[in-house]
Structure formats: C-alpha cells, structure tokens
Design a protein around this motif. Structure first.
Motif, PDB file in Angstrom:
ATOM      1  N   UNK A 131      51.663  53.300  62.856  1.00 55.09           N
ATOM      2  CA  UNK A 131      52.139  52.358  63.875  1.00 55.09           C
ATOM      3  C   UNK A 131      51.625  52.671  65.278  1.00 55.09           C
ATOM      4  N   UNK A 132      51.411  53.935  65.592  1.00 56.28           N
ATOM      5  CA  UNK A 132      50.927  54.304  66.926  1.00 56.28           C
ATOM      6  C   UNK A 132      49.449  53.968  67.129  1.00 56.28           C
ATOM      7  N   UNK A 133      48.706  53.786  66.017  1.00 53.68           N
ATOM      8  CA  UNK A 133      47.271  53.472  66.115  1.00 53.68           C
ATOM      9  C   UNK A 133      46.975  52.309  65.169  1.00 53.68           C
ATOM     10  N   UNK A 134      47.508  51.132  65.438  1.00 54.68           N
ATOM     11  CA  UNK A 134      47.426  50.035  64.468  1.00 54.68           C
ATOM     12  C   UNK A 134      46.021  49.490  64.256  1.00 54.68           C
ATOM     13  N   UNK A 135      45.102  49.790  65.162  1.00 57.34           N
ATOM     14  CA  UNK A 135      43.753  49.244  65.039  1.00 57.34           C
ATOM     15  C   UNK A 135      42.883  50.006  64.039  1.00 57.34           C
ATOM     16  N   UNK A 320      43.394  62.206  66.036  1.00 59.64           N
ATOM     17  CA  UNK A 320      42.262  62.083  65.123  1.00 59.64           C
ATOM     18  C   UNK A 320      41.883  60.623  64.900  1.00 59.64           C
ATOM     19  N   UNK A 321      42.884  59.757  64.755  1.00 63.56           N
ATOM     20  CA  UNK A 321      42.586  58.335  64.547  1.00 63.56           C
ATOM     21  C   UNK A 321      41.933  57.723  65.782  1.00 63.56           C
ATOM     22  N   UNK A 322      42.299  58.230  66.947  1.00 60.45           N
ATOM     23  CA  UNK A 322      41.628  57.799  68.186  1.00 60.45           C
ATOM     24  C   UNK A 322      40.268  58.477  68.368  1.00 60.45           C
ATOM     25  N   UNK A 323      39.983  59.466  67.518  1.00 64.44           N
ATOM     26  CA  UNK A 323      38.747  60.260  67.566  1.00 64.44           C
ATOM     27  C   UNK A 323      38.569  60.930  68.928  1.00 64.44           C
ATOM     28  N   UNK A 324      39.623  61.616  69.317  1.00 72.03           N
ATOM     29  CA  UNK A 324      39.596  62.316  70.598  1.00 72.03           C
ATOM     30  C   UNK A 324      39.027  63.725  70.478  1.00 72.03           C
TER      31      UNK A 324
END
Length: 335
Positions: A131-135, A320-324
């Motif tokens: 939910x925090x990274x829905x894209x 990780x999902x944001x690839x930071x």
C-alpha cells in the motif's frame, strides 16, 4: 520461532506432504493437516504463504461432486484458519497442485495469472502491491518443479524467468521505465549451486544411494561416467540477478541456520539431506531480509519437508521498491 512484530512482512513456504492426507471421514480433516495449519502456520501469522502440495484442496474438471466438495471444504478451512485469502493454481500433469495465501491487510491484491503450458505442476502466480508503494507491482509465485525430469525443470525455470523479466533491472537508472519486484518460492526438486552451502553435496557414487531412478531424476550423468547434481534453476536465477534470501541471511546477517536442509532427512537411499525448498528475490527487495529460519517439520512427523520463513523489514522493503539503494550484484551471494 520469533514472534512477528508490526514492522515485519513475513513470507512462508511450506510443502505439506500430500496436503496432510485425505479426509479421515467425510468432513473431518486429517490430524496432520490440522496440526500444520493450526499449530504451525496460523501462529506464524504469514503475510504471504506458498503451498506446494495441495493434493486434496484442488480438483480436476472431471472430479466427482463429492471430490469437489471435499476440496472446497478443505480450501475454505485453510483460509478461515489462516485468516488469509487463497489462490489455487490449476492442476497440470502432476497431482500435487500449488497455491498461495495473502494477508489482505498487508498487501493490495492484483490479478492471478495461470500458466497451463510447459509446467508439470503450474505455479500459483499472483501480483501484489504494498500500500505504501502502489505504483510498483510485486510479482509472486509459489512453484513446484518437476520431480522426475531435469529437462522439464530447465524449461520450467525459463518460464519462471519470464516473471523475472518484468523486474527490468537494466532500466534502474531510467525512472520512466516500468519496474517491478519479484518473489519466487518453491520446491525446486534440485539443488543449489554448492558454493558456500552448509549441506554437503550429494555423492551420487555412494553405496548408500540405492534409488537409482531418483539419481537419474536429480543428477546428470557426465561423459566420464560420474554424476553431477542438477542445479539449473539456481544457476539461471543467479545469472538473471535473482538472489536466495537464505544466502543473504547467512552472508550478510550472520544467520548460518538459514542454509539448513529442507528435505531428505529420512531418505538416505536418495542421497540424504538437501536444501531443495528455496526462494529467489530480486536484487533490491532481497536486501530487506532481516531473518530467515528453517522450521523442522520432518522430525515432528508433519511433513517430509521443512518450512521456510523469511522476514522482511517493511521499512527497508518500501525503500527497495522505490529503488533507493543499488541492486545486489548477480552471483554476489554465491561467489
């Protein structure tokens, strides 16, 4: 097993041998099934659970009405016991179908995709989103590789790689290109690349190995007459930038027990203990692993396989999902 806290996303893989067995009598679930679901799986509070032998929880179109009713009863009981939403894969040539469960409070659930071709046992493949990274979709699958055919396992591995292809690691520097995460967990029915492993390689020339049919199923005969364990799935996953969370826990977190055997405890005639139940995660999200544990189901008499528990830091998973952070280099955990 450590109690799960609110900052953890827990992934579990379980091969409950033949789904715990048939009903003892109509409407009465077998004792092993109840023990596995009620005493082991439910208390773990998994957010994602892959099951690789749903023998009596799924039926073919030709099944009788009574068989279908029994399978649906069991499947509903599993969802009720776990408090999770379940997804069954279709039956293939094999008789032990796969499935997975998702905790709806942890993920937004997307579509389920079916794979009726190539696989002896089709994987359960469901797309999730945090939910925090829905894209960013998280492509998940529970699979059960062919037990008897190295060539089919190799083909199945390449089909699984089509799910990994959507990760698009080579577009990491281009924020406008699509990206995804990928988690694959299953009974590989073959072995990890032996570099750095704790479970000894199987010596296929040992006189203790009397099941020569099994040897042909799990090893490749070399030109000089020796035998080499099948490792094609692990090699492919490593080549395409996927990583075993157990290796990450052992190498980066000081958790050598993560590399414990998951099967073979009672089968010396087949080579003995092995680590054939494994996961593969993309090069970003594997870095969110904080704990991996192998739960002994074999000595408890609940299954011929042990369960695998992988805990992720939710905070790190979001990053990780944001690839930071940079991806983990291919093969770096097996070098």
């Amino acid at each position: 097993m450590k109690t799960k806290d609110s900052g953890v996303v827990r992934l579990v893989l379980m091969n409950l041998e033949h789904d715990g067995g048939p009903e003892e009598r109509r409407g009465v679930l077998p004792a092993r099934w109840r023990q596995a679901y009620e005493d082991v799986l439910a208390p773990l509070e998994p957010d994602w659970l892959g099951m690789t032998e749903l023998t009596y929880s799924q039926t073919r179109p030709t099944a009788t009405a009574a068989e279908k009713a029994a399978a649906d009863r069991r499947w509903q009981a599993a969802q009720d016991t776990l408090g999770m939403r379940g997804f069954r894969a279709e039956l293939g040539q094999g008789r032990n179908p796969t499935g997975l469960f998702v905790r709806e409070s942890a993920f937004t659930i997307g579509p389920q995709h079916h794979h009726p071709k190539v696989f002896r046992t089709p994987p359960a493949n469901v797309v999730l989103r945090l939910p925090e990274v829905p894209e960013v979709p998280i492509i998940t699958a529970a699979f059960h590789s062919s037990y008897c055919n190295p060539r089919v396992r190799e083909a199945e591995a390449y089909e699984l790689s089509s799910l990994v292809d959507k990760v698009k690691a080579h577009h990491v520097t281009d924020p406008d290109r699509p990206r995804a995460a990928c988690w694959l967990f299953g009974d590989c029915n073959e072995y990890p690349v032996p570099i750095g492993e704790q479970v000894p390689e199987i010596d296929w020339t040992s006189p203790e190995i009397t099941d020569v049919v099994h040897r042909r199923h799990r090893a490749i005969k070399q030109p000089d007459g020796t035998w080499k364990s099948c490792t094609s799935l692990d090699e492919l996953m490593l080549d395409i930038g996927m990583h075993d969370p157990a290796r990450f826990a052992a190498r980066h977190l000081g958790q050598p027990g993560a590399l414990a055997a998951t099967a073979g405890h009672t089968r010396p005639e087949q080579g003995g203990e092995s680590r054939i139940d494994r996961g593969a995660m993309d090069a970003w999200t594997v870095q969110s692993v904080v704990r991996v544990e192998v739960l002994d189901m074999q000595r408890r008499g609940l299954s011929d396989h042990n369960a695998l528990v992988v805990d992720l830091s939710r905070r790190r998973l979001i990053q990780a999902l944001h690839r930071r952070h940079a991806p983990l280099a291919a093969w770096s955990l097996a070098a």
